[in-house]
Design a protein around this motif. Structure first.
Motif, PDB file in Angstrom:
ATOM      1  N   CYS A  26       0.867  -1.177   0.000  1.00  7.29           N
ATOM      2  CA  CYS A  26       0.000   0.000   0.000  1.00  7.29           C
ATOM      3  C   CYS A  26       0.903   1.227   0.000  1.00  7.29           C
ATOM      4  O   CYS A  26       1.506   1.559   1.026  1.00  7.29           O
ATOM      5  CB  CYS A  26      -0.911   0.002   1.209  1.00  7.29           C
ATOM      6  SG  CYS A  26      -1.836   1.538   1.431  1.00  7.29           S
ATOM      7  N   ALA A  27       0.991   1.865  -1.154  1.00  8.64           N
ATOM      8  CA  ALA A  27       1.822   3.050  -1.284  1.00  8.64           C
ATOM      9  C   ALA A  27       0.990   4.280  -0.956  1.00  8.64           C
ATOM     10  O   ALA A  27      -0.061   4.509  -1.564  1.00  8.64           O
ATOM     11  CB  ALA A  27       2.377   3.139  -2.696  1.00  8.64           C
ATOM     12  N   ALA A  28       1.480   5.060  -0.005  1.00  2.00           N
ATOM     13  CA  ALA A  28       0.757   6.251   0.444  1.00  2.00           C
ATOM     14  C   ALA A  28       1.438   7.508  -0.064  1.00  2.00           C
ATOM     15  O   ALA A  28       2.655   7.657   0.052  1.00  2.00           O
ATOM     16  CB  ALA A  28       0.677   6.275   1.958  1.00  2.00           C
ATOM     17  N   SER A  29       0.650   8.403  -0.622  1.00  4.80           N
ATOM     18  CA  SER A  29       1.168   9.706  -1.043  1.00  4.80           C
ATOM     19  C   SER A  29       0.623  10.763  -0.090  1.00  4.80           C
ATOM     20  O   SER A  29      -0.357  10.551   0.609  1.00  4.80           O
ATOM     21  CB  SER A  29       0.738  10.006  -2.477  1.00  4.80           C
ATOM     22  OG  SER A  29      -0.678  10.101  -2.555  1.00  4.80           O
ATOM     23  N   GLY A  30       1.262  11.918  -0.083  1.00  2.00           N
ATOM     24  CA  GLY A  30       0.841  12.971   0.826  1.00  2.00           C
ATOM     25  C   GLY A  30       1.738  13.019   2.049  1.00  2.00           C
ATOM     26  O   GLY A  30       2.741  12.338   2.148  1.00  2.00           O
ATOM     27  N   ASP A  31       1.357  13.845   3.005  1.00  4.57           N
ATOM     28  CA  ASP A  31       2.146  14.003   4.220  1.00  4.57           C
ATOM     29  C   ASP A  31       2.179  12.709   5.022  1.00  4.57           C
ATOM     30  O   ASP A  31       1.157  12.082   5.244  1.00  4.57           O
ATOM     31  CB  ASP A  31       1.553  15.107   5.091  1.00  4.57           C
ATOM     32  CG  ASP A  31       1.638  16.464   4.429  1.00  4.57           C
ATOM     33  OD1 ASP A  31       0.733  17.288   4.634  1.00  4.57           O
ATOM     34  OD2 ASP A  31       2.619  16.704   3.695  1.00  4.57           O
ATOM     35  N   SER A  32       3.367  12.362   5.465  1.00  7.14           N
ATOM     36  CA  SER A  32       3.511  11.112   6.216  1.00  7.14           C
ATOM     37  C   SER A  32       2.772  11.153   7.545  1.00  7.14           C
ATOM     38  O   SER A  32       2.322  10.132   8.059  1.00  7.14           O
ATOM     39  CB  SER A  32       4.991  10.794   6.448  1.00  7.14           C
ATOM     40  OG  SER A  32       5.606  11.845   7.173  1.00  7.14           O
TER      41      SER A  32
END
Length: 121
Positions: free
Chosen positions: A22-28
């Motif tokens: 699950c690759a997440a984009s945006g602020d960690s």
């Protein structure tokens, strides 16, 4: 804006393994808490495993000892290693995330589109 993109699903025989990503984009910080859910046809969506902001993990009873959740902080990517798969693991698997910075939070804010896992004998 956070986007979650799952991958790694597919068809496998009983006893086989799969690794979901699950690759997440945006602020960690928006994805401090992450989880995997699954929904089988005709059933409710249930949590499979959770990765808390402090790195602790929890699992549903039916996957304990077979599944392992992990997170690559540098890539902001969540994984689910699934071993010894059973027919009852067949479901759509969803990634979820939340900042979890509110003590009262109870539901994940961000969800992916899901990846299908099919286990056959």
């Amino acid at each position: 804006q956070v986007q979650l993109v799952e991958s790694g699903g597919g068809s496998v025989q009983t006893g086989g393994s799969l690794r979901l990503s699950c690759a997440a984009s945006g602020d960690s910080w928006s994805t401090s808490c992450m989880a995997w859910y699954r929904q089988a046809t005709g059933k409710e969506r249930d949590v499979v495993a959770e990765f808390d902001s402090d790195g602790s993990t929890t699992y549903s009873e039916d996957v304990k000892g077979r599944f392992a959740i992990s997170k690559d902080y540098a890539k902001n990517t969540l994984y689910l290693q699934m071993n010894n798969l059973k027919a009852e693991d067949t479901a759509m698997y969803y990634c979820a995330a939340d900042p979890c910075n509110d003590p009262t939070w109870s539901e994940y804010t961000y969800w992916g589109q899901g990846t299908q896992v099919t286990v056959s004998s």
